[in-house]
Write an enzyme that holds these catalytic residues in place. Structure first.
Site, PDB file in Angstrom:
ATOM      1  N   HIS A 354       0.792  -1.227   0.000  1.00  0.00           N
ATOM      2  CA  HIS A 354       0.000   0.000   0.000  1.00  0.00           C
ATOM      3  C   HIS A 354       0.818   1.268   0.000  1.00  0.00           C
ATOM      4  O   HIS A 354       0.251   2.355  -0.022  1.00  0.00           O
ATOM      5  CB  HIS A 354      -0.908   0.051   1.234  1.00  0.00           C
ATOM      6  CG  HIS A 354      -2.122  -0.799   1.104  1.00  0.00           C
ATOM      7  ND1 HIS A 354      -3.292  -0.325   0.565  1.00  0.00           N
ATOM      8  CD2 HIS A 354      -2.346  -2.086   1.417  1.00  0.00           C
ATOM      9  CE1 HIS A 354      -4.188  -1.300   0.571  1.00  0.00           C
ATOM     10  NE2 HIS A 354      -3.640  -2.387   1.083  1.00  0.00           N
ATOM     11  N   LYS A 542      -9.124  14.036   3.791  1.00  0.00           N
ATOM     12  CA  LYS A 542      -8.229  12.875   3.819  1.00  0.00           C
ATOM     13  C   LYS A 542      -7.366  13.030   5.063  1.00  0.00           C
ATOM     14  O   LYS A 542      -7.390  14.079   5.700  1.00  0.00           O
ATOM     15  CB  LYS A 542      -7.364  12.815   2.562  1.00  0.00           C
ATOM     16  CG  LYS A 542      -6.735  14.172   2.203  1.00  0.00           C
ATOM     17  CD  LYS A 542      -5.929  14.146   0.923  1.00  0.00           C
ATOM     18  CE  LYS A 542      -6.763  14.055  -0.323  1.00  0.00           C
ATOM     19  NZ  LYS A 542      -6.659  12.791  -1.032  1.00  0.00           N
ATOM     20  N   ARG A 543      -6.602  12.001   5.410  1.00  0.00           N
ATOM     21  CA  ARG A 543      -5.697  12.144   6.538  1.00  0.00           C
ATOM     22  C   ARG A 543      -4.749  13.325   6.333  1.00  0.00           C
ATOM     23  O   ARG A 543      -4.397  13.658   5.198  1.00  0.00           O
ATOM     24  CB  ARG A 543      -4.887  10.852   6.743  1.00  0.00           C
ATOM     25  CG  ARG A 543      -5.701   9.719   7.311  1.00  0.00           C
ATOM     26  CD  ARG A 543      -6.255  10.052   8.684  1.00  0.00           C
ATOM     27  NE  ARG A 543      -5.190  10.407   9.601  1.00  0.00           N
ATOM     28  CZ  ARG A 543      -4.437   9.527  10.252  1.00  0.00           C
ATOM     29  NH1 ARG A 543      -4.669   8.230  10.126  1.00  0.00           N
ATOM     30  NH2 ARG A 543      -3.481   9.930  11.065  1.00  0.00           N
ATOM     31  N   LYS A 548       0.428  14.684   1.372  1.00  0.00           N
ATOM     32  CA  LYS A 548      -0.878  14.995   0.777  1.00  0.00           C
ATOM     33  C   LYS A 548      -1.036  16.499   0.517  1.00  0.00           C
ATOM     34  O   LYS A 548      -1.947  16.940  -0.162  1.00  0.00           O
ATOM     35  CB  LYS A 548      -2.007  14.475   1.671  1.00  0.00           C
ATOM     36  CG  LYS A 548      -2.095  12.947   1.694  1.00  0.00           C
ATOM     37  CD  LYS A 548      -3.197  12.491   2.643  1.00  0.00           C
ATOM     38  CE  LYS A 548      -3.298  10.976   2.786  1.00  0.00           C
ATOM     39  NZ  LYS A 548      -4.099  10.326   1.725  1.00  0.00           N
ATOM     40  N   THR A 652      -8.600   6.765  -2.684  1.00  0.00           N
ATOM     41  CA  THR A 652      -9.949   6.296  -3.009  1.00  0.00           C
ATOM     42  C   THR A 652     -10.948   7.435  -2.839  1.00  0.00           C
ATOM     43  O   THR A 652     -12.023   7.400  -3.430  1.00  0.00           O
ATOM     44  CB  THR A 652     -10.378   5.116  -2.109  1.00  0.00           C
ATOM     45  OG1 THR A 652     -10.104   5.456  -0.738  1.00  0.00           O
ATOM     46  CG2 THR A 652      -9.643   3.844  -2.499  1.00  0.00           C
ATOM     47  N   LYS A 656     -14.529   8.514  -4.967  1.00  0.00           N
ATOM     48  CA  LYS A 656     -15.846   8.845  -4.393  1.00  0.00           C
ATOM     49  C   LYS A 656     -16.332  10.178  -4.940  1.00  0.00           C
ATOM     50  O   LYS A 656     -17.507  10.341  -5.279  1.00  0.00           O
ATOM     51  CB  LYS A 656     -15.758   8.923  -2.860  1.00  0.00           C
ATOM     52  CG  LYS A 656     -15.341   7.629  -2.178  1.00  0.00           C
ATOM     53  CD  LYS A 656     -15.006   7.886  -0.698  1.00  0.00           C
ATOM     54  CE  LYS A 656     -14.195   6.759  -0.102  1.00  0.00           C
ATOM     55  NZ  LYS A 656     -13.565   7.121   1.189  1.00  0.00           N
TER      56      LYS A 656
HETATM   57  C1  LIG Z   1     -12.252   7.349   1.487  1.00  0.00           C
HETATM   58  C2  LIG Z   1     -11.815   7.747   2.829  1.00  0.00           C
HETATM   59  C3  LIG Z   1     -10.463   7.988   3.093  1.00  0.00           C
HETATM   60  C4  LIG Z   1      -9.389   7.891   2.024  1.00  0.00           C
HETATM   61  O1  LIG Z   1      -9.258   9.151   1.403  1.00  0.00           O
HETATM   62  P1  LIG Z   1      -8.001   9.488   0.463  1.00  0.00           P
HETATM   63  O2  LIG Z   1      -8.369  10.805  -0.130  1.00  0.00           O
HETATM   64  O3  LIG Z   1      -7.959   8.415  -0.577  1.00  0.00           O
HETATM   65  O4  LIG Z   1      -6.811   9.539   1.302  1.00  0.00           O
HETATM   66  C5  LIG Z   1     -10.092   8.377   4.357  1.00  0.00           C
HETATM   67  N1  LIG Z   1     -11.004   8.532   5.344  1.00  0.00           N
HETATM   68  C6  LIG Z   1     -12.316   8.324   5.119  1.00  0.00           C
HETATM   69  C7  LIG Z   1     -13.275   8.531   6.236  1.00  0.00           C
HETATM   70  C8  LIG Z   1     -12.768   7.923   3.868  1.00  0.00           C
HETATM   71  O5  LIG Z   1     -14.077   7.698   3.669  1.00  0.00           O
END
Ligand SMILES: *Cc1c(COP(=O)(O)O)cnc(C)c1O
Length: 809
Positions: A354, A542-543, A548, A652, A656
């Protein structure tokens, strides 16, 4: 069992009766929580017959199964998805209406199962949904943390962490299976006996910990007759029923034991924290492997064909101890010789990588590993010894190469190397990521085992991330292209025929407005910041991590603010834009926490300036989690995916957003590359250094951020504003951020990509003003997002790695 969901009256009756039976009160006096819990109980009971049948079908059909081992499952809420997948929502809704109960309000009572940090844990959750929905036999194996990912509060602009007590009021979906508990050994020593001329090893543990499984049903989508209900098994640590260890007090033992499943990711910056983390890993791995082995033996009475009927999937390196643990069972408990055991193990395990971030690659100091898991260490050493002999053949005169590729080196156990050597399949999670693995990061392994490496681009479950979270868009799509896309997201392509249909465009516009309004209502209610749904909703959730680059986004906002205040022409041409952030920072991650404070300081300044606050708003939403994401994703116009190229394995969140009609403003990183491949430059805003350029700078140097500080007046000004009292009276507050992108070399190329980012932002802002064009782009993104369903991802895992057959019963 009678089906209480056959019609609304039967359900209504059963529901009221059950509330009274469980709580011993009149229905009218019951609390919302009691009603929620009773509804959940009835749904779980309804699921149970299919759950039993699924397990029977697997055994009777002698089906191959996958066990997906993951330290994290970020499940979110389950009620809504379960009743959707089961197709019983309308019955429940009708009954609740009669009873004057708002089903949506009941759904909000459920606590998120936040047993994960972010993308990796959410991926595991999406995979569970897709495996069951494709009727594939597959189970999750993880930890039942008593406290999930912390709840985030923002106080005076700073993140404050509060324990997540998600189990406090009980968890309606889990079933405790104490009779399937197993005892997991730690510490102690190894006894060697000669039996028939052969060395036989016995581990004499100094302490045992009892692993108690809690099973959560994973309900597949029942459309097209699927009845699959798989199992997510989460292990909880309890005191042993064997003898207590005599070297520690009962109280200390008890506390130590409970600790194992207490917290997700305990602080591992200390030695004590590290031992605990490794204990967690062995604990849930050893328990899960025993589960798979026991099930297999019940059906086949032998482990000879274990690898033909099971895949143990290693989600990131955390469960890599599966490899030596399965070896141990085969050799020590089942009497296989080494070569047979290795054949079975190596044909049973599959590994997903990952990350390529060096600091995230797990290594365990030998002096910590060896005493805790003496027999597992011994086996790992032997795996390493034999593998190094192989390496020596391959690289006869390169001892340094052998040392570098070994599983154990520099007194550390390298978990990624263990997983690679012990698995028949190794996959990356987006094409670019897999290319970087095979060509750069793991190229020596790739040359050794070219057939093991493959790509499986991540996906998301469209059931949660479209059908559930965006009812307005679902309705439009159902009306325009029928419902086939519910089971095959490639059918979304049909929506592209509608991009010139004025009425459909109008519907999409209304949908977006409604979702933006819903988000802004919650933000206003909770945080008092009012966002105008007519402004561009530009969202980065995101985190929080340096790679990032939330900092790039923040610096751009500061620049925008400066410019809006001074440049009349720019101002007149600017479409109002609302910047929304959501992110948790690891509790010990100093830099990330500073960035949160920075964003909040910018928000404070910008939102209170009446000169610009009709044009520019900034908000940092508190406690971003799965449930919040369900509200946020459909509300975005712009999806911020701006990681330093090569650093984000896939992402991911980007998927979304796309599925809900947002445009990507992003770098050529992770799965952004594949989004761009599908929608092109015309329907995305791509900018910045490529992965090759970034890697070239890392290898050859040639980037000095001070050059940009001195040559680019915008950058100069924004950076100065970090440390001159512009944002807060304390000029030291953001000094370390200033230093990171100057004195410390700007490792993530924030300044380097600044100009390109500003230009991409300008393109996006200007494009938005042409609503007709924007809506067309938005619809193209929706129509071309079919690839990113995790159903597609799981189908590929199944066809190319796991080789499972769907259940038919
Ligand atoms: C989808 C999701 C992530 C992943 O987000 P990235 O932008 O791909 O880092 C992290 N936290 C939550 C709550 C999510 O639903």
């Amino acid at each position: 069992m009678t089906n209480v969901f056959v019609d609304k009256n039967v359900f209504k009756e059963a529901f009221q009766t059950r509330v009274e039976q469980i709580y011993g009160i009149k229905f009218e006096e019951s609390t919302p929580h009691q009603r929620y819990f009773t509804l959940g109980t009835l749904v779980r009971e309804y699921i149970s017959s299919n759950w039993i049948e699924t397990n029977q079908a697997i055994v009777e059909g002698k089906h191959k199964q996958v066990y997906y081992f993951s330290m994290e499952f970020l499940m979110g809420r389950l009620l809504t998805n379960n009743i959707m997948n089961l197709g019983i929502r309308s019955t429940i809704e009708a009954a609740m209406n009669d009873l004057n109960i708002d089903l949506n309000e009941l759904e909000k009572i459920e606590a998120d199962a936040g047993l994960g940090n972010g993308g990796l844990g959410r991926l595991a959750a999406c995979f569970m949904d897709s495996i069951a929905s494709l009727a594939l036999p597959g189970h999750g194996n993880g930890m039942r943390y008593r406290y999930g990912f912390f709840e985030q509060k923002i106080i005076d602009g700073y993140q404050v962490e509060v324990p997540d007590k998600w189990l406090q009021r009980g968890y309606v979906w889990e079933v405790r299976k104490s009779n399937e508990s197993v005892e997991i050994p730690f510490y102690g020593e190894i006894k060697v006996d000669k039996v028939d001329g052969r060395d036989v090893y016995t581990h004499l543990p100094a302490e045992y910990v009892r692993a108690v499984p809690y099973d959560v049903p994973v309900v597949g989508d029942i459309t097209s007759g699927n009845k699959t209900v798989n199992t997510l098994r989460l292990w909880s640590s309890e005191p042993t029923e064997k003898d207590y260890p005599d070297h520690i007090s009962a109280v200390d033992y008890e506390k130590g034991v409970r600790n194992i499943s207490e917290f997700l990711y305990p602080d591992d910056s200390t030695r004590e924290g590290k031992v605990l983390r490794l204990k967690q890993q062995y604990f849930f791995v050893a328990a899960g492997v025993r589960w798979a082995v026991r099930q297999h033996k019940e059906t086949y009475q032998t482990l000879d064909n274990f690898h033909e009927k099971n895949v143990l999937h290693i989600n990131d390196t955390h469960p890599a101890l599966i490899v030596p643990e399965l070896m141990r069972i085969l050799i020590d408990e089942e009497g296989y010789d080494w070569d047979q055991a290795w054949f079975i193990t190596q044909h049973s395990c599959a590994y997903t990588n990952h990350t390529i971030l060096a600091e995230a690659l797990e290594k365990w100091p030998v002096d910590l590993f060896k005493p805790l898991l003496p027999r597992i260490y011994m086996i790992t050493e032997e795996i390493n010894r034999r593998y190094c002999l192989d390496l020596l053949n391959r690289y006869p005169n390169q001892p340094e190469k052998v040392a570098q590729l070994a599983i154990i080196g520099h007194d550390q156990v390298r978990m990624a190397h263990l997983a690679i050597v012990g698995s028949f399949s190794i996959n990356g999670v987006a094409q670019l990521h897999t290319d970087i693995l095979t060509h750069i990061e793991m190229k020596d392994f790739y040359h050794m085992y070219p057939d093991r490496f493959n790509n499986k681009t991540n996906g998301i479950t469209h059931r949660r991330w479209l059908l559930h979270c965006n009812p307005e868009l679902t309705k439009i799509l159902d009306e325009q292209i029928g419902t086939q896309y519910h089971t095959n997201t490639f059918e979304l392509a049909k929506f592209e025929e509608k991009i010139n249909d004025k009425n459909v465009k109008d519907e999409i516009k209304k949908m977006k407005y409604a979702r933006k309004k819903a988000l802004s209502d919650r933000i206003y209610k909770e945080q008092g910041v009012l966002l105008d749904p007519n402004s561009i909703f530009d969202i980065q959730v995101k985190r929080l991590h340096a790679y990032k680059r939330q900092l790039l986004n923040a610096m751009h906002i500061m620049y925008l603010y400066n410019r809006l205040k001074e440049d009349e022409v720019f101002r007149a041409n600017f479409h109002p834009q609302s910047f929304i952030f959501g992110a948790k920072a690891a509790s010990g991650y100093y830099f990330a926490k500073k960035v949160i404070k920075l964003i909040n300081s910018i928000a404070e300044k910008v939102n209170n300036d009446s000169d610009t606050n009709q044009l520019l708003k900034v908000v940092f939403v508190e406690n971003y989690n799965v449930t919040y994401a369900e509200l946020i994703m459909p509300a975005a116009d712009l999806s911020e995916q701006i990681s330093t190229a090569s650093k984000e394995a896939s992402g991911t969140g980007n998927m979304k957003f796309m599925l809900n009609g947002a445009m990507t403003i992003g770098t050529m990183d992770g799965a952004n590359v594949e989004i761009h491949e599908l929608v092109g430059d015309d329907n995305s805003f791509i900018f910045g250094l490529s992965a090759d350029e970034v890697n070239d700078y890392y290898q050859n140097g040639g980037y000095n951020p001070w050059d940009l500080y001195h040559s680019d007046a915008r950058i100069h000004r924004v950076l100065d504003q970090l440390v001159n009292g512009f944002l807060t009276p304390d000029t030291e507050e953001f000094r370390d951020i200033f230093n990171a992108v100057t004195h410390h070399g700007d490792e993530y190329f924030v300044l380097k990509d600044f100009d390109a980012y500003v230009r991409a932002q300008e393109r996006a802002n200007q494009t938005y003003k042409n609503q007709d064009k924007w809506l067309e782009m938005s619809m193209i993104n929706i129509a071309r997002s079919g690839k990113f369903s995790s159903d597609r991802t799981i189908q590929e895992y199944s066809d190319q790695i796991w080789h499972l057959d769907p259940l038919t019963f």
